[in-house]
Design a protein around this motif. Structure first.
Motif, PDB file in Angstrom:
ATOM      1  N   ILE A  86       2.318   6.706   8.124  1.00 57.82           N
ATOM      2  CA  ILE A  86       2.493   6.839   6.681  1.00 57.82           C
ATOM      3  C   ILE A  86       2.418   8.293   6.226  1.00 57.82           C
ATOM      4  CG2 ILE A  86       1.383   6.371   4.463  1.00 57.82           C
ATOM      5  CD1 ILE A  86       0.486   3.737   5.595  1.00 57.82           C
ATOM      6  N   ILE A  87       3.276   8.622   5.325  1.00 56.67           N
ATOM      7  CA  ILE A  87       3.094   9.869   4.588  1.00 56.67           C
ATOM      8  C   ILE A  87       2.791   9.469   3.156  1.00 56.67           C
ATOM      9  CG2 ILE A  87       4.192  11.941   3.719  1.00 56.67           C
ATOM     10  CD1 ILE A  87       6.008  11.853   6.161  1.00 56.67           C
ATOM     11  N   VAL A  88       1.696   9.923   2.651  1.00 54.87           N
ATOM     12  CA  VAL A  88       1.368   9.618   1.271  1.00 54.87           C
ATOM     13  C   VAL A  88       1.672  10.843   0.430  1.00 54.87           C
ATOM     14  CG1 VAL A  88      -0.443   8.962  -0.317  1.00 54.87           C
ATOM     15  CG2 VAL A  88      -0.428   8.047   1.985  1.00 54.87           C
ATOM     16  N   THR A  89       2.473  10.666  -0.548  1.00 52.34           N
ATOM     17  CA  THR A  89       2.806  11.818  -1.390  1.00 52.34           C
ATOM     18  C   THR A  89       1.752  11.984  -2.470  1.00 52.34           C
ATOM     19  OG1 THR A  89       4.075  10.570  -2.962  1.00 52.34           O
ATOM     20  CG2 THR A  89       5.242  11.338  -1.018  1.00 52.34           C
ATOM     21  N   LYS A  90       1.820  13.063  -3.180  1.00 52.21           N
ATOM     22  CA  LYS A  90       0.782  13.365  -4.174  1.00 52.21           C
ATOM     23  C   LYS A  90       1.000  12.628  -5.492  1.00 52.21           C
ATOM     24  CE  LYS A  90       3.453  17.140  -5.954  1.00 52.21           C
ATOM     25  NZ  LYS A  90       3.771  18.515  -5.868  1.00 52.21           N
ATOM     26  N   ASP A  91       2.019  11.834  -5.572  1.00 47.60           N
ATOM     27  CA  ASP A  91       2.477  11.347  -6.856  1.00 47.60           C
ATOM     28  C   ASP A  91       1.624  10.227  -7.429  1.00 47.60           C
ATOM     29  OD1 ASP A  91       3.888  10.819  -9.059  1.00 47.60           O
ATOM     30  OD2 ASP A  91       5.571   9.847  -8.048  1.00 47.60           O
ATOM     31  N   THR A  92       0.626  10.566  -8.231  1.00 43.63           N
ATOM     32  CA  THR A  92      -0.163   9.505  -8.862  1.00 43.63           C
ATOM     33  C   THR A  92       0.470   9.048 -10.155  1.00 43.63           C
ATOM     34  OG1 THR A  92      -1.510  11.170  -9.884  1.00 43.63           O
ATOM     35  CG2 THR A  92      -2.428  10.052  -7.961  1.00 43.63           C
ATOM     36  N   SER A  93       1.531   9.728 -10.580  1.00 42.12           N
ATOM     37  CA  SER A  93       2.200   9.272 -11.795  1.00 42.12           C
ATOM     38  C   SER A  93       2.824   7.894 -11.544  1.00 42.12           C
ATOM     39  CB  SER A  93       3.277  10.261 -12.230  1.00 42.12           C
ATOM     40  OG  SER A  93       4.253  10.340 -11.214  1.00 42.12           O
ATOM     41  N   ALA A  94       2.892   7.551 -10.248  1.00 39.00           N
ATOM     42  CA  ALA A  94       3.428   6.234  -9.903  1.00 39.00           C
ATOM     43  C   ALA A  94       2.461   5.116 -10.287  1.00 39.00           C
ATOM     44  CB  ALA A  94       3.725   6.171  -8.423  1.00 39.00           C
ATOM     45  N   ILE A  95       1.214   5.467 -10.629  1.00 39.79           N
ATOM     46  CA  ILE A  95       0.258   4.456 -11.079  1.00 39.79           C
ATOM     47  C   ILE A  95       0.676   4.078 -12.491  1.00 39.79           C
ATOM     48  CG2 ILE A  95      -2.175   3.918 -11.459  1.00 39.79           C
ATOM     49  CD1 ILE A  95      -1.540   4.720  -8.626  1.00 39.79           C
ATOM     50  N   SER A  96       1.324   2.991 -12.570  1.00 39.26           N
ATOM     51  CA  SER A  96       1.891   2.603 -13.861  1.00 39.26           C
ATOM     52  C   SER A  96       1.393   1.222 -14.239  1.00 39.26           C
ATOM     53  CB  SER A  96       3.410   2.550 -13.740  1.00 39.26           C
ATOM     54  OG  SER A  96       3.737   1.558 -12.784  1.00 39.26           O
ATOM     55  N   TYR A  97       1.808   0.775 -15.409  1.00 41.89           N
ATOM     56  CA  TYR A  97       1.468  -0.579 -15.824  1.00 41.89           C
ATOM     57  C   TYR A  97       2.007  -1.599 -14.816  1.00 41.89           C
ATOM     58  CZ  TYR A  97       1.586  -5.040 -18.100  1.00 41.89           C
ATOM     59  OH  TYR A  97       1.445  -6.375 -18.346  1.00 41.89           O
ATOM     60  N   ASP A  98       3.232  -1.373 -14.351  1.00 43.34           N
ATOM     61  CA  ASP A  98       3.828  -2.327 -13.409  1.00 43.34           C
ATOM     62  C   ASP A  98       3.026  -2.401 -12.110  1.00 43.34           C
ATOM     63  OD1 ASP A  98       5.786  -3.228 -15.023  1.00 43.34           O
ATOM     64  OD2 ASP A  98       7.275  -1.765 -14.355  1.00 43.34           O
ATOM     65  N   TRP A  99       2.600  -1.239 -11.653  1.00 43.43           N
ATOM     66  CA  TRP A  99       1.756  -1.205 -10.438  1.00 43.43           C
ATOM     67  C   TRP A  99       0.500  -2.047 -10.648  1.00 43.43           C
ATOM     68  CZ3 TRP A  99      -3.292   0.684 -10.127  1.00 43.43           C
ATOM     69  CH2 TRP A  99      -3.828   0.780  -8.838  1.00 43.43           C
ATOM     70  N   PHE A 100      -0.133  -1.837 -11.784  1.00 43.99           N
ATOM     71  CA  PHE A 100      -1.378  -2.528 -12.122  1.00 43.99           C
ATOM     72  C   PHE A 100      -1.149  -4.041 -12.208  1.00 43.99           C
ATOM     73  CE2 PHE A 100      -4.399  -3.950 -15.464  1.00 43.99           C
ATOM     74  CZ  PHE A 100      -5.583  -3.560 -14.882  1.00 43.99           C
ATOM     75  N   LYS A 101      -0.116  -4.406 -12.948  1.00 47.31           N
ATOM     76  CA  LYS A 101       0.177  -5.832 -13.164  1.00 47.31           C
ATOM     77  C   LYS A 101       0.503  -6.525 -11.829  1.00 47.31           C
ATOM     78  CE  LYS A 101       4.203  -7.106 -14.787  1.00 47.31           C
ATOM     79  NZ  LYS A 101       5.350  -7.254 -15.688  1.00 47.31           N
ATOM     80  N   ASN A 102       1.366  -5.877 -11.047  1.00 50.55           N
ATOM     81  CA  ASN A 102       1.770  -6.500  -9.784  1.00 50.55           C
ATOM     82  C   ASN A 102       0.606  -6.609  -8.809  1.00 50.55           C
ATOM     83  OD1 ASN A 102       4.317  -6.749 -10.753  1.00 50.55           O
ATOM     84  ND2 ASN A 102       5.043  -4.817  -9.881  1.00 50.55           N
ATOM     85  N   ARG A 103      -0.229  -5.559  -8.802  1.00 47.69           N
ATOM     86  CA  ARG A 103      -1.373  -5.573  -7.889  1.00 47.69           C
ATOM     87  C   ARG A 103      -2.325  -6.722  -8.268  1.00 47.69           C
ATOM     88  NH1 ARG A 103      -3.383  -1.693  -4.256  1.00 47.69           N
ATOM     89  NH2 ARG A 103      -1.236  -1.104  -3.952  1.00 47.69           N
ATOM     90  N   ILE A 104      -2.556  -6.892  -9.559  1.00 46.73           N
ATOM     91  CA  ILE A 104      -3.437  -7.982 -10.005  1.00 46.73           C
ATOM     92  C   ILE A 104      -2.809  -9.335  -9.662  1.00 46.73           C
ATOM     93  CG2 ILE A 104      -4.271  -9.185 -12.093  1.00 46.73           C
ATOM     94  CD1 ILE A 104      -5.315  -6.604 -13.091  1.00 46.73           C
ATOM     95  N   ALA A 105      -1.512  -9.454  -9.915  1.00 43.98           N
ATOM     96  CA  ALA A 105      -0.834 -10.724  -9.617  1.00 43.98           C
ATOM     97  C   ALA A 105      -0.882 -11.026  -8.116  1.00 43.98           C
ATOM     98  CB  ALA A 105       0.609 -10.663 -10.099  1.00 43.98           C
ATOM     99  N   ASP A 106      -0.788  -9.985  -7.299  1.00 42.65           N
ATOM    100  CA  ASP A 106      -0.809 -10.181  -5.843  1.00 42.65           C
ATOM    101  C   ASP A 106      -2.157 -10.685  -5.336  1.00 42.65           C
ATOM    102  OD1 ASP A 106       1.751  -9.379  -5.629  1.00 42.65           O
ATOM    103  OD2 ASP A 106       1.323  -7.338  -4.929  1.00 42.65           O
ATOM    104  N   VAL A 107      -3.229 -10.162  -5.909  1.00 47.45           N
ATOM    105  CA  VAL A 107      -4.548 -10.440  -5.314  1.00 47.45           C
ATOM    106  C   VAL A 107      -5.361 -11.511  -6.034  1.00 47.45           C
ATOM    107  CG1 VAL A 107      -4.698  -8.112  -4.354  1.00 47.45           C
ATOM    108  CG2 VAL A 107      -5.772  -8.597  -6.554  1.00 47.45           C
ATOM    109  N   ALA A 108      -4.925 -11.901  -7.249  1.00 48.96           N
ATOM    110  CA  ALA A 108      -5.736 -12.847  -8.031  1.00 48.96           C
ATOM    111  C   ALA A 108      -5.819 -14.193  -7.312  1.00 48.96           C
ATOM    112  CB  ALA A 108      -5.143 -13.027  -9.420  1.00 48.96           C
ATOM    113  N   ASP A 109      -7.013 -14.546  -6.933  1.00 55.59           N
ATOM    114  CA  ASP A 109      -7.231 -15.791  -6.204  1.00 55.59           C
ATOM    115  C   ASP A 109      -8.337 -16.565  -6.929  1.00 55.59           C
ATOM    116  OD1 ASP A 109      -7.930 -17.788  -4.485  1.00 55.59           O
ATOM    117  OD2 ASP A 109      -8.216 -16.511  -2.728  1.00 55.59           O
ATOM    118  N   TYR A 110      -7.980 -17.729  -7.422  1.00 54.75           N
ATOM    119  CA  TYR A 110      -8.944 -18.480  -8.235  1.00 54.75           C
ATOM    120  C   TYR A 110     -10.204 -18.836  -7.445  1.00 54.75           C
ATOM    121  CZ  TYR A 110     -10.988 -22.021 -11.191  1.00 54.75           C
ATOM    122  OH  TYR A 110     -11.877 -22.734 -11.951  1.00 54.75           O
TER     123      TYR A 110
END
Lengths: 235, 218
Positions: A86-110
Motif C-alpha cells: 500500500i501507498i497511503v497518500t497524504k490526502d485527508t481531504s478525502a475524509i468526507s461525509y460519504d466516507w463517514f456514511k459508508n464506513r458506518i453502513a459497512d460496520v453497523a452490526d445490531y
C-alpha cells in the motif's frame, strides 16, 4: 560463507535502524492527523517478497488494522489493511461525509449493541473525531441518522455510540437524535434512546423528557424510572 | 441455595412477560436470540442472596469495554433445577477483572433446543414475578470505585474506554459539593484518574497508548 551471511544480516539491521531513526526524528512529536496531513507524502508498506507494483490508495480507502509500536522508540505508526503493498497518500481531504456514511453502513452490526460493549461504529466515530472537527462530525451523524432511518442496525448503533459520549460533547445533536428516536415505531430503538438519556445523566435533558411519554408500557416504565434517576442523580 | 445473575441486553426482547407466560413453543425468537451460547453454555454469576447483587455487578462491569447502565435478572438455583437445568462453577470461562471473582462464575450447561426454551421460560417467569433489576451508571461507578479502593480492581487493567468513562464520571462527581465518591477515592487513585483525564484530551486512537508517546506532542 557464514561471514557473508552475517554481513548481510547486519546490513539489513543497519538499514532498519536507520529507517527507524529517520522516522523517529520526523515523527516523534506528532499526532495522527498531523501525520497524515503534513508529514507523509508517501508511506510504503511494501512486502519485499511480492513482485507486484505497489497499489496507490487514499486514506479514504485504507483501513487501519493496528498501530504496531516501534520497539524502543515509544511511538506507533498505523498499519493498513487491504494488502501489503500500500501507498497511503497524504490526502485527508478525502475524509468526507460519504466516507463517514459508508464506513458506518459497512460496520453497523445490531448484534454488537450489548451493554458494556464497544462497537465498530464507535471506532468510526472516534476516528472521525480525530480527523475532523466535532461540529462537522456531529453534523454528519445527524445526516446519517436521517438518511439511514430505515436501518435498525445503523440507528441502534448510532444511539448506542452517542450514549457513551459525554452529554456536553454530543449536545445538541445527541439529545435531538435521541428525542427523534423516541417516536420510532420500533420499541427497541425507543429503549435505546431512553438508555442514552440515562447514560448521559444530565439534568438539563429533564425539561425535554417531561414533555414526552412513550406509547409502549415497558418503555413508559423505563421512562419514568430514568426521569426519577436524572432528578436524583443528574449533573 | 444461592442465586444466579444474568445480564439482559434489552428488556424489550422479553416483553412477552408483561402479558403472558408463554408455552415453550410460543416464546418470541428475540428472547431466544438473547441467549447466545458458547459450547452449549450460558454465562451467569453466582451470589449467595439477592442483597449481594453488587458482587455480580462488579464481576460483570469490570470486564466491560464501556461504562453502561445494565439490567439484570436474578433467579435462584433451586428453581433452575425445577426447570431441568444444571449450573456448574466455571472459573476457566469467567471474564472479569475483579481479582478473586472468577470463582463466582457459573455456566448453565448442556443446553439444547428444549433446555434453551426452558431457560427462556424461567427468565420470563422470573421477570414476571420479581421484575428486572436496573443498575444505573451512578451505582456502577460507585461499585467500581469501592473495588478500586479495596484493591479488588486495578484501574490500569480496565479497558481503555471504560477507564476514560470512569475517570470522567468520577472526576465530575468529585467536583460536586455533595460528592458521593469523595470518601471512597484515595489520593493515589485520584492521581490515576487525573492522568486518564489528560489522556482523554489527547487526539490519538493508538491502542498502544500506554507505551506510545505520539499523543504527547498533540
Amino acid at each position: 560463507m557464514s561471514k557473508i551471511q552475517s554481513t548481510s544480516v547486519c546490513d539489513i539491521e543497519r538499514s532498519f535502524d536507520s529507517l527507524k531513526q529517520n522516522i523517529m526524528e520526523k515523527f516523534i512529536h506528532i499526532n495522527y492527523k498531523f501525520f497524515y496531513e503534513d508529514i507523509v507524502d508517501k508511506m510504503v508498506l511494501d512486502d519485499k517478497s511480492s513482485q507486484d507494483e505497489p497499489e496507490e490508495i487514499t486514506y479514504k480507502d485504507a483501513q487501519i488494522v493496528s498501530y504496531p509500536p516501534l520497539t524502543d522508540y515509544k511511538y506507533s505508526i498505523p498499519l493498513f489493511a487491504n494488502n501489503n503493498k500500500i501507498i497511503v497518500t497524504k490526502d485527508t481531504s478525502a475524509i468526507s461525509y460519504d466516507w463517514f456514511k459508508n464506513r458506518i453502513a459497512d460496520v453497523a452490526d445490531y448484534s454488537e449493541v450489548v451493554p458494556g460493549n464497544y462497537t465498530a461504529v464507535e471506532q468510526v466515530l472516534s476516528d472521525a473525531f480525530l480527523l475532523e472537527s466535532r461540529e462537522k462530525v456531529l453534523q454528519w451523524l445527524n445526516q446519517v441518522f436521517l438518511e439511514k432511518s430505515e436501518s435498525k442496525a445503523i440507528i441502534a448503533n448510532i444511539l448506542f455510540a452517542i450514549s457513551h459520549l459525554e452529554y456536553e460533547d454530543v449536545y445538541p445533536v445527541g439529545p435531538t437524535l435521541a428525542m427523534l428516536a423516541l417516536n420510532n415505531p420500533n420499541r427497541v430503538l425507543v429503549e435505546l434512546a431512553i438508555h442514552a438519556f440515562e447514560n448521559w445523566g444530565s439534568k438539563d435533558s429533564i425539561k425535554y423528557l417531561e414533555s414526552y411519554r412513550p406509547v409502549d408500557s415497558l418503555n413508559q416504565k423505563n421512562w419514568d424510572r430514568v426521569i426519577k434517576y436524572l432528578k436524583e442523580n443528574g449533573e | 441455595m444461592g442465586y444466579l445473575v444474568r445480564m439482559i441486553n434489552s428488556e424489550q426482547n422479553w416483553a412477552q412477560y408483561q402479558y403472558e407466560l408463554p408455552e415453550i413453543d410460543q416464546i418470541n425468537a428475540d428472547s431466544i436470540s438473547e441467549l447466545a451460547t458458547t459450547d452449549n453454555c450460558i454465562s451467569t454469576w453466582y451470589i449467595d442472596n439477592p442483597e449481594d447483587i453488587n458482587k455480580a455487578v462488579l464481576a460483570l462491569t469490570s470486564g466491560f469495554r464501556n461504562l453502561d447502565s445494565i439490567q439484570l435478572v436474578v433467579f435462584n438455583i433451586d428453581t433452575l433445577k425445577q426447570y431441568g437445568l444444571t449450573a456448574k462453577q466455571s472459573e476457566e470461562t469467567a471474564f472479569t477483572k475483579a481479582k478473586g471473582y472468577a470463582k463466582y462464575h457459573y455456566d448453565i450447561i448442556d443446553l439444547n433446543h428444549h433446555r434453551l426454551g426452558r431457560l427462556a421460560q424461567l427468565i420470563m417467569h422470573t421477570l414476571h414475578d420479581n421484575g428486572i433489576v436496573n443498575v444505573d451508571k451512578t451505582h456502577i461507578v460507585k461499585v467500581l470505585s469501592k473495588a478500586m479502593a479495596d484493591e479488588i480492581v486495578d484501574f490500569e487493567k480496565l479497558d481503555k474506554n471504560l477507564k476514560a468513562g470512569l475517570a470522567a464520571t468520577i472526576m465530575k462527581d468529585l467536583k460536586r459539593k455533595e460528592s458521593k465518591l469523595a470518601s471512597i477515592i484515595s489520593e493515589p487513585i485520584k492521581g490515576q484518574l487525573l492522568q486518564q483525564i489528560e489522556k482523554n484530551k489527547r487526539k490519538t486512537n493508538c491502542p498502544h497508548e500506554s507505551h506510545c508517546m505520539c499523543w504527547k506532542g498533540a
